[in-house]
Design a protein around this motif. Sequence first.
Motif, PDB file in Angstrom:
ATOM      1  N   LEU A 108       7.458 -47.699  44.623  1.00  0.00           N
ATOM      2  CA  LEU A 108       8.697 -47.500  43.873  1.00  0.00           C
ATOM      3  C   LEU A 108       8.902 -48.587  42.821  1.00  0.00           C
ATOM      4  O   LEU A 108       9.294 -48.292  41.686  1.00  0.00           O
ATOM      5  N   ALA A 109       8.641 -49.838  43.185  1.00  0.00           N
ATOM      6  CA  ALA A 109       8.797 -50.933  42.229  1.00  0.00           C
ATOM      7  C   ALA A 109       7.831 -50.776  41.053  1.00  0.00           C
ATOM      8  O   ALA A 109       8.223 -50.928  39.886  1.00  0.00           O
ATOM      9  N   LEU A 110       6.590 -50.447  41.332  1.00  0.00           N
ATOM     10  CA  LEU A 110       5.615 -50.260  40.250  1.00  0.00           C
ATOM     11  C   LEU A 110       5.947 -49.048  39.380  1.00  0.00           C
ATOM     12  O   LEU A 110       5.749 -49.079  38.166  1.00  0.00           O
ATOM     13  N   SER A 111       6.462 -47.984  39.984  1.00  0.00           N
ATOM     14  CA  SER A 111       6.812 -46.814  39.170  1.00  0.00           C
ATOM     15  C   SER A 111       7.952 -47.143  38.221  1.00  0.00           C
ATOM     16  O   SER A 111       7.980 -46.660  37.082  1.00  0.00           O
ATOM     17  N   MET A 112       8.913 -47.972  38.651  1.00  0.00           N
ATOM     18  CA  MET A 112       9.990 -48.387  37.727  1.00  0.00           C
ATOM     19  C   MET A 112       9.453 -49.245  36.591  1.00  0.00           C
ATOM     20  O   MET A 112       9.853 -49.071  35.438  1.00  0.00           O
ATOM     21  N   VAL A 113       8.558 -50.156  36.905  1.00  0.00           N
ATOM     22  CA  VAL A 113       7.971 -51.010  35.865  1.00  0.00           C
ATOM     23  C   VAL A 113       7.161 -50.163  34.888  1.00  0.00           C
ATOM     24  O   VAL A 113       7.261 -50.343  33.663  1.00  0.00           O
ATOM     25  N   ILE A 114       6.373 -49.230  35.376  1.00  0.00           N
ATOM     26  CA  ILE A 114       5.569 -48.363  34.502  1.00  0.00           C
ATOM     27  C   ILE A 114       6.470 -47.485  33.642  1.00  0.00           C
ATOM     28  O   ILE A 114       6.227 -47.300  32.450  1.00  0.00           O
ATOM     29  N   TYR A 115       7.557 -46.963  34.214  1.00  0.00           N
ATOM     30  CA  TYR A 115       8.493 -46.122  33.448  1.00  0.00           C
ATOM     31  C   TYR A 115       9.129 -46.918  32.309  1.00  0.00           C
ATOM     32  O   TYR A 115       9.212 -46.436  31.177  1.00  0.00           O
ATOM     33  N   MET A 116       9.558 -48.142  32.582  1.00  0.00           N
ATOM     34  CA  MET A 116      10.141 -48.965  31.518  1.00  0.00           C
ATOM     35  C   MET A 116       9.094 -49.307  30.465  1.00  0.00           C
ATOM     36  O   MET A 116       9.388 -49.315  29.262  1.00  0.00           O
ATOM     37  N   GLY A 117       7.870 -49.586  30.886  1.00  0.00           N
ATOM     38  CA  GLY A 117       6.809 -49.879  29.922  1.00  0.00           C
ATOM     39  C   GLY A 117       6.506 -48.695  29.021  1.00  0.00           C
ATOM     40  O   GLY A 117       6.304 -48.855  27.812  1.00  0.00           O
ATOM     41  N   LEU A 118       6.492 -47.479  29.584  1.00  0.00           N
ATOM     42  CA  LEU A 118       6.268 -46.285  28.750  1.00  0.00           C
ATOM     43  C   LEU A 118       7.403 -46.076  27.761  1.00  0.00           C
ATOM     44  O   LEU A 118       7.177 -45.635  26.624  1.00  0.00           O
ATOM     45  N   ASN A 119       8.636 -46.383  28.165  1.00  0.00           N
ATOM     46  CA  ASN A 119       9.758 -46.283  27.228  1.00  0.00           C
ATOM     47  C   ASN A 119       9.621 -47.285  26.092  1.00  0.00           C
ATOM     48  O   ASN A 119       9.918 -46.976  24.934  1.00  0.00           O
ATOM     49  N   PHE A 120       9.169 -48.511  26.409  1.00  0.00           N
ATOM     50  CA  PHE A 120       8.969 -49.497  25.350  1.00  0.00           C
ATOM     51  C   PHE A 120       7.850 -49.076  24.406  1.00  0.00           C
ATOM     52  O   PHE A 120       7.921 -49.324  23.206  1.00  0.00           O
ATOM     53  N   LEU A 121       6.803 -48.449  24.936  1.00  0.00           N
ATOM     54  CA  LEU A 121       5.713 -47.982  24.076  1.00  0.00           C
ATOM     55  C   LEU A 121       6.158 -46.845  23.164  1.00  0.00           C
ATOM     56  O   LEU A 121       5.658 -46.706  22.045  1.00  0.00           O
ATOM     57  N   ALA A 122       7.074 -45.996  23.637  1.00  0.00           N
ATOM     58  CA  ALA A 122       7.526 -44.855  22.842  1.00  0.00           C
ATOM     59  C   ALA A 122       8.569 -45.229  21.795  1.00  0.00           C
ATOM     60  O   ALA A 122       8.827 -44.461  20.868  1.00  0.00           O
ATOM     61  N   THR A 123       9.165 -46.423  21.895  1.00  0.00           N
ATOM     62  CA  THR A 123      10.199 -46.853  20.961  1.00  0.00           C
ATOM     63  C   THR A 123       9.551 -47.556  19.768  1.00  0.00           C
ATOM     64  O   THR A 123       8.676 -48.399  19.948  1.00  0.00           O
ATOM     65  N   PRO A 124       9.980 -47.228  18.535  1.00  0.00           N
ATOM     66  CA  PRO A 124       9.424 -47.944  17.384  1.00  0.00           C
ATOM     67  C   PRO A 124       9.874 -49.404  17.382  1.00  0.00           C
ATOM     68  O   PRO A 124      10.915 -49.738  17.951  1.00  0.00           O
ATOM     69  N   PRO A 125       9.108 -50.286  16.730  1.00  0.00           N
ATOM     70  CA  PRO A 125       9.479 -51.710  16.704  1.00  0.00           C
ATOM     71  C   PRO A 125      10.784 -51.915  15.931  1.00  0.00           C
ATOM     72  O   PRO A 125      11.177 -51.086  15.108  1.00  0.00           O
ATOM     73  N   PRO A 126      11.479 -53.008  16.170  1.00  0.00           N
ATOM     74  CA  PRO A 126      12.769 -53.245  15.500  1.00  0.00           C
ATOM     75  C   PRO A 126      12.667 -53.347  13.979  1.00  0.00           C
ATOM     76  O   PRO A 126      13.639 -53.095  13.278  1.00  0.00           O
ATOM     77  N   THR A 127      11.493 -53.705  13.449  1.00  0.00           N
ATOM     78  CA  THR A 127      11.343 -53.834  12.002  1.00  0.00           C
ATOM     79  C   THR A 127      11.037 -52.498  11.328  1.00  0.00           C
ATOM     80  O   THR A 127      10.958 -52.430  10.113  1.00  0.00           O
ATOM     81  N   SER A 128      10.871 -51.440  12.089  1.00  0.00           N
ATOM     82  CA  SER A 128      10.526 -50.132  11.532  1.00  0.00           C
ATOM     83  C   SER A 128      11.756 -49.445  10.945  1.00  0.00           C
ATOM     84  O   SER A 128      12.858 -49.535  11.475  1.00  0.00           O
ATOM     85  N   PHE A 129      11.549 -48.749   9.830  1.00  0.00           N
ATOM     86  CA  PHE A 129      12.631 -47.973   9.248  1.00  0.00           C
ATOM     87  C   PHE A 129      12.957 -46.744  10.101  1.00  0.00           C
ATOM     88  O   PHE A 129      13.980 -46.111   9.909  1.00  0.00           O
ATOM     89  N   GLY A 130      12.091 -46.433  11.051  1.00  0.00           N
ATOM     90  CA  GLY A 130      12.355 -45.325  11.958  1.00  0.00           C
ATOM     91  C   GLY A 130      13.547 -45.574  12.870  1.00  0.00           C
ATOM     92  O   GLY A 130      14.117 -44.643  13.426  1.00  0.00           O
ATOM     93  N   THR A 131      13.903 -46.858  13.048  1.00  0.00           N
ATOM     94  CA  THR A 131      15.090 -47.157  13.836  1.00  0.00           C
ATOM     95  C   THR A 131      16.366 -47.016  13.014  1.00  0.00           C
ATOM     96  O   THR A 131      17.454 -46.977  13.580  1.00  0.00           O
ATOM     97  N   ILE A 132      16.240 -46.939  11.696  1.00  0.00           N
ATOM     98  CA  ILE A 132      17.411 -46.804  10.828  1.00  0.00           C
ATOM     99  C   ILE A 132      17.544 -45.373  10.326  1.00  0.00           C
ATOM    100  O   ILE A 132      18.637 -44.803  10.327  1.00  0.00           O
ATOM    101  N   PHE A 133      16.441 -44.790   9.880  1.00  0.00           N
ATOM    102  CA  PHE A 133      16.462 -43.435   9.339  1.00  0.00           C
ATOM    103  C   PHE A 133      15.554 -42.533  10.161  1.00  0.00           C
ATOM    104  O   PHE A 133      14.508 -42.968  10.625  1.00  0.00           O
ATOM    105  N   ASP A 134      15.967 -41.301  10.335  1.00  0.00           N
ATOM    106  CA  ASP A 134      15.111 -40.310  10.963  1.00  0.00           C
ATOM    107  C   ASP A 134      15.349 -38.961  10.287  1.00  0.00           C
ATOM    108  O   ASP A 134      16.005 -38.882   9.257  1.00  0.00           O
TER     109      ASP A 134
END
Length: 172
Positions: A108-134
């Motif tokens: 269970l602990a590893l599945s939570m860590v893996i789930y959060m890691g996949l969410n971070f991988l799917a999110t664009p970096p803060p410097t990307s214009f994808g976080t401002i415009f879509d």
Amino acid sequence: MDDGVRRTREWSPASPSLVVRRPRRTVSRRPHRDWDPSSRSPSFAARDHGPKPSEVYGFVGSITTVIATAVYLAWAYTPEPCLRSLGVTYYPSKYWALAVPSFVIVALALSMVIYMGLNFLATPPPTSFGTIFDENSRERVAFSPAMEEERPIEPISDISIVQVNSVMFGDT
């Protein structure tokens, strides 16, 4: 006698259930039913009375969980000679009493860590214009003062990043 007073005295309710009585003399509006089981259809009992299936499943599930927990704890903490004296000869190794719960907690602990890691991988970096415009971003439409009379409500749009920065950080 006044015409309105005569009408009030002559008025009688259409239904006896609408008559207001003192609390001691209140009569039930429901007709008396004979509760003989042979007089009602089987669907009546299933529809109006008895527990819902989800309630039954929840009750049976909770009882099963309590019994399974008690059996597990009895197996885990009872010494092997006592189990043999009770006639229990086939049971899993005591190693699994500790290994299975540990494995479940770590999984269970590893599945939570893996789930959060996949969410971070799917999110664009803060410097990307994808976080401002879509693809759903809308620029503010500038319209002439002549059109204001026709459009009293401004159309929905996003606030530009320039306006957000000027409000948050001031005009520099």
